[in-house]
Structures are given as structure tokens and as C-alpha cells.
Design a protein around this motif. Structure first.
Motif, PDB file in Angstrom:
ATOM      1  N   GLN A 224       1.779   5.095   7.839  1.00  0.00           N
ATOM      2  CA  GLN A 224       3.224   4.982   8.092  1.00  0.00           C
ATOM      3  C   GLN A 224       3.564   5.784   9.344  1.00  0.00           C
ATOM      4  O   GLN A 224       2.877   6.764   9.666  1.00  0.00           O
ATOM      5  CB  GLN A 224       3.995   5.556   6.903  1.00  0.00           C
ATOM      6  CG  GLN A 224       3.802   4.790   5.621  1.00  0.00           C
ATOM      7  CD  GLN A 224       4.672   5.327   4.487  1.00  0.00           C
ATOM      8  OE1 GLN A 224       4.467   4.943   3.350  1.00  0.00           O
ATOM      9  NE2 GLN A 224       5.625   6.194   4.775  1.00  0.00           N
TER      10      GLN A 224
ATOM     11  N   ILE B 151      -1.793   3.557   3.166  1.00  0.00           N
ATOM     12  CA  ILE B 151      -1.347   2.666   4.245  1.00  0.00           C
ATOM     13  C   ILE B 151      -0.636   3.542   5.275  1.00  0.00           C
ATOM     14  O   ILE B 151       0.285   4.295   4.927  1.00  0.00           O
ATOM     15  CB  ILE B 151      -0.380   1.600   3.678  1.00  0.00           C
ATOM     16  CG1 ILE B 151      -1.108   0.725   2.637  1.00  0.00           C
ATOM     17  CG2 ILE B 151       0.231   0.755   4.787  1.00  0.00           C
ATOM     18  CD1 ILE B 151      -0.190  -0.040   1.710  1.00  0.00           C
TER      19      ILE B 151
ATOM     20  N   ILE C 129      -4.185   2.511  -4.690  1.00  0.00           N
ATOM     21  CA  ILE C 129      -3.422   2.319  -3.454  1.00  0.00           C
ATOM     22  C   ILE C 129      -2.254   3.297  -3.539  1.00  0.00           C
ATOM     23  O   ILE C 129      -1.327   3.113  -4.328  1.00  0.00           O
ATOM     24  CB  ILE C 129      -2.890   0.852  -3.334  1.00  0.00           C
ATOM     25  CG1 ILE C 129      -4.021  -0.179  -3.475  1.00  0.00           C
ATOM     26  CG2 ILE C 129      -2.122   0.666  -2.027  1.00  0.00           C
ATOM     27  CD1 ILE C 129      -5.051  -0.165  -2.358  1.00  0.00           C
ATOM     28  N   ASP C 130      -2.332   4.371  -2.780  1.00  0.00           N
ATOM     29  CA  ASP C 130      -1.254   5.366  -2.780  1.00  0.00           C
ATOM     30  C   ASP C 130      -1.504   6.328  -1.626  1.00  0.00           C
ATOM     31  O   ASP C 130      -2.618   6.403  -1.106  1.00  0.00           O
ATOM     32  CB  ASP C 130      -1.198   6.136  -4.112  1.00  0.00           C
ATOM     33  CG  ASP C 130       0.237   6.607  -4.421  1.00  0.00           C
ATOM     34  OD1 ASP C 130       0.928   7.072  -3.492  1.00  0.00           O
ATOM     35  OD2 ASP C 130       0.645   6.502  -5.579  1.00  0.00           O
ATOM     36  N   ASN C 131      -0.440   7.052  -1.251  1.00  0.00           N
ATOM     37  CA  ASN C 131      -0.602   8.006  -0.148  1.00  0.00           C
ATOM     38  C   ASN C 131      -0.704   9.440  -0.673  1.00  0.00           C
ATOM     39  O   ASN C 131      -0.121  10.355  -0.113  1.00  0.00           O
ATOM     40  CB  ASN C 131       0.542   7.860   0.866  1.00  0.00           C
ATOM     41  CG  ASN C 131       1.911   7.935   0.214  1.00  0.00           C
ATOM     42  OD1 ASN C 131       2.006   8.143  -0.995  1.00  0.00           O
ATOM     43  ND2 ASN C 131       2.958   7.763   0.988  1.00  0.00           N
TER      44      ASN C 131
ATOM     45  N   ARG D  39       8.921   8.712   2.917  1.00  0.00           N
ATOM     46  CA  ARG D  39       7.686   9.201   2.278  1.00  0.00           C
ATOM     47  C   ARG D  39       6.742   8.067   1.920  1.00  0.00           C
ATOM     48  O   ARG D  39       5.526   8.218   1.888  1.00  0.00           O
ATOM     49  CB  ARG D  39       8.048   9.912   0.966  1.00  0.00           C
ATOM     50  CG  ARG D  39       8.416  11.346   1.078  1.00  0.00           C
ATOM     51  CD  ARG D  39       9.004  11.773  -0.261  1.00  0.00           C
ATOM     52  NE  ARG D  39       8.052  11.607  -1.342  1.00  0.00           N
ATOM     53  CZ  ARG D  39       7.268  12.569  -1.773  1.00  0.00           C
ATOM     54  NH1 ARG D  39       7.307  13.749  -1.200  1.00  0.00           N
ATOM     55  NH2 ARG D  39       6.435  12.367  -2.775  1.00  0.00           N
ATOM     56  N   SER D  40       7.325   6.920   1.585  1.00  0.00           N
ATOM     57  CA  SER D  40       6.479   5.831   1.085  1.00  0.00           C
ATOM     58  C   SER D  40       7.195   4.507   1.281  1.00  0.00           C
ATOM     59  O   SER D  40       8.389   4.474   1.578  1.00  0.00           O
ATOM     60  CB  SER D  40       6.215   6.022  -0.408  1.00  0.00           C
ATOM     61  OG  SER D  40       7.438   5.991  -1.121  1.00  0.00           O
ATOM     62  N   ILE D  41       6.436   3.411   1.108  1.00  0.00           N
ATOM     63  CA  ILE D  41       7.048   2.082   1.136  1.00  0.00           C
ATOM     64  C   ILE D  41       7.150   1.585  -0.305  1.00  0.00           C
ATOM     65  O   ILE D  41       6.616   2.217  -1.233  1.00  0.00           O
ATOM     66  CB  ILE D  41       6.261   1.103   2.040  1.00  0.00           C
ATOM     67  CG1 ILE D  41       4.791   1.013   1.619  1.00  0.00           C
ATOM     68  CG2 ILE D  41       6.365   1.528   3.499  1.00  0.00           C
ATOM     69  CD1 ILE D  41       3.992  -0.022   2.420  1.00  0.00           C
TER      70      ILE D  41
HETATM   71  C1  LIG Z   1       7.408   4.214  -3.801  1.00  0.00           C
HETATM   72  S1  LIG Z   1       5.751   4.725  -4.035  1.00  0.00           S
HETATM   73  C2  LIG Z   1       5.977   6.248  -4.906  1.00  0.00           C
HETATM   74  C3  LIG Z   1       4.953   7.317  -4.797  1.00  0.00           C
HETATM   75  C4  LIG Z   1       4.605   7.856  -3.441  1.00  0.00           C
HETATM   76  N1  LIG Z   1       3.321   8.565  -3.568  1.00  0.00           N
HETATM   77  C5  LIG Z   1       5.634   8.849  -2.829  1.00  0.00           C
HETATM   78  O1  LIG Z   1       5.237   9.948  -2.497  1.00  0.00           O
HETATM   79  O2  LIG Z   1       6.784   8.492  -2.625  1.00  0.00           O
HETATM   80  C6  LIG Z   1       5.223   3.541  -5.243  1.00  0.00           C
HETATM   81  C7  LIG Z   1       3.857   2.952  -5.054  1.00  0.00           C
HETATM   82  O3  LIG Z   1       3.839   2.190  -3.856  1.00  0.00           O
HETATM   83  C8  LIG Z   1       2.546   2.284  -3.244  1.00  0.00           C
HETATM   84  N2  LIG Z   1       2.701   2.893  -1.914  1.00  0.00           N
HETATM   85  C9  LIG Z   1       3.857   3.208  -1.317  1.00  0.00           C
HETATM   86  N3  LIG Z   1       3.661   3.685  -0.095  1.00  0.00           N
HETATM   87  C10 LIG Z   1       2.317   3.673   0.114  1.00  0.00           C
HETATM   88  C11 LIG Z   1       1.467   4.022   1.214  1.00  0.00           C
HETATM   89  N4  LIG Z   1       1.947   4.483   2.365  1.00  0.00           N
HETATM   90  N5  LIG Z   1       0.140   3.862   1.049  1.00  0.00           N
HETATM   91  C12 LIG Z   1      -0.374   3.376  -0.080  1.00  0.00           C
HETATM   92  N6  LIG Z   1       0.383   3.010  -1.154  1.00  0.00           N
HETATM   93  C13 LIG Z   1       1.707   3.158  -1.052  1.00  0.00           C
HETATM   94  C14 LIG Z   1       1.699   3.128  -4.189  1.00  0.00           C
HETATM   95  O4  LIG Z   1       0.995   2.281  -5.073  1.00  0.00           O
HETATM   96  C15 LIG Z   1       2.734   3.950  -4.933  1.00  0.00           C
HETATM   97  O5  LIG Z   1       2.246   4.407  -6.172  1.00  0.00           O
END
Ligand SMILES: C[S@@+](CC[C@H](N)C(=O)[O-])C[C@H]1O[C@@H](n2cnc3c(N)ncnc32)[C@H](O)[C@@H]1O
Length: 176
Positions: free
Chosen positions: A141, A139, A96-98, A146-148
Motif C-alpha cells: 500500500q 499487499i 493474506i494480511d498485512n 492501514r488496510s484495504i
Molecule cells: C480491513 S482488514 C483488517 C485488518 C488489518 N490487518 C488492519 O490492520 O487494518 C481485513 C482483511 O483484509 C485483508 N487485507 C486488507 N488489507 C490488506 C493488505 N494490505 N495486505 C493483505 N491483506 C489485506 C486481510 O485479509 C485482512 O484480514
């Protein structure tokens, strides 16, 4: 839940064991990720088969709100150990990651038996973990970040599984 008031811990675990869902959730813990407690709590709420912590054995229990007493939390020293465990049971590992190459979680046919593998705050899924994923699911956005948070991502991914496998489109939600 009220129905478990006055029950012993062992009896609660045994009761939950009779109806665990066949998905598990895993999270990397090389930097002592503060999200793990929240992942454990959500996994308990959705009655996941188990939670797998990969890396450091110690994890921050505060967010778990003692729910870790009622589900099976396993530890793996590293990704190789985790992958060996998943392989023994032919369990698909779904990241699960983007990351680039990820496919949308929203339209992915999540299998009933699987393990949902999350990365850590900051680095995200490690290259070693990424290498062993059958697929990586992102997921959608719509804002500017960049991410949640990993705990929030875990909850969304687990609920995607619940929607697909518990709330059947034709028959509606199961009766309590
Ligand atoms: C804060 S994120 C850090 C890494 C992220 N790839 C980034 O670019 O910022 C920490 C974790 O939250 C999950 N995550 C956060 N945003 C996500 C998304 N939009 N889709 C899928 N997983 C997500 C993933 O498991 C990821 O490894």
C-alpha cells in the motif's frame, strides 16, 4: 456469461468443474463479514476450486449476485476444522494480511495448489488462523489507510495467482 444462457445450474457447475483452478479461498466469518459475497463472486470469476467460510454458517449473500450457485462453498465451524480439511489434502494455507512478519504477495512464489485465507474487516486474521498459515502475504500500500477492504484484498490475491499460473511469462495468455 452468454455461453451459459439457457443452461441448467447443474450443467453450468459441471462445465466449470472440468476446468477449476487448483486454488481455493477462505475467509473468517465470526462477525458476519459483509465482504463474503464479493469474495464468492470473484472466486467464481476466476473459477477457483472453492470458497471456505470459517465460523458462522450464515453469510451475507447480497454481494455474491447469485454466483454462489455456480461454485462450491464449504463451511467450517472453526479454524481447527478448516486446518484439518486443508491438512487432509496437504494444501498450503497462505494468510493474506498485512500483519508484522508478512512477506510481499507481489514477489512471493504462489504455489499452484493452495488456499488463500483472509481475515475479517476490523480484527483481520485471528491469532488462531495466523498460527496455522505457512506464510502470511501482504499487499503493498502507498497511501495513508492501514488496510484495504477484505473483498478487494481477496480479488488482488486471486488475481496474483491467475497472473502467475495462467498467464505464463513466456507463452502469453491462453487463447480462448
Ligand atoms: C480491513 S482488514 C483488517 C485488518 C488489518 N490487518 C488492519 O490492520 O487494518 C481485513 C482483511 O483484509 C485483508 N487485507 C486488507 N488489507 C490488506 C493488505 N494490505 N495486505 C493483505 N491483506 C489485506 C486481510 O485479509 C485482512 O484480514
Amino acid at each position: 456469461m452468454d455461453r451459459y444462457r439457457y443452461w441448467h445450474n447443474d450443467a453450468i457447475v459441471a462445465d466449470l468443474d472440468t476446468r477449476r483452478h487448483p486454488f481455493s479461498v477462505a475467509i473468517e466469518n465470526f462477525q458476519h463479514d459483509f465482504n463474503i459475497g464479493s469474495v464468492v463472486r470473484t472466486a467464481n470469476a476466476f473459477n477457483a476450486e472453492g470458497v471456505h467460510v470459517i465460523g458462522r454458517r450464515r453469510w451475507n449473500r447480497r454481494g455474491a449476485m447469485v454466483t454462489d450457485r455456480y461454485l462450491h462453498v464449504h463451511h467450517h465451524d472453526d479454524i481447527a476444522d478448516f486446518v484439518t480439511w486443508a491438512g487432509r489434502d496437504d494444501l498450503p494455507v497462505l494468510g493474506i494480511d498485512n500483519l508484522p512478519g508478512a512477506v510481499p504477495l507481489e514477489t512471493f512464489a504462489l504455489p499452484a495448489r493452495c488456499v488463500l485465507l483472509l481475515g475479517q474487516e476490523g480484527p483481520g486474521l485471528s491469532p488462531a488462523a495466523h498460527e496455522h498459515c505457512q506464510a502470511v502475504l501482504s499487499i503493498a500500500q502507498f497511501g495513508s489507510t492501514r488496510s484495504i477492504n477484505a473483498g478487494a484484498a481477496a480479488a488482488i490475491a486471486m488475481h496474483a495467482w491467475i497472473r502467475r499460473h495462467v498467464f505464463d511469462q513466456e507463452s502469453g495468455p491462453p487463447q480462448p
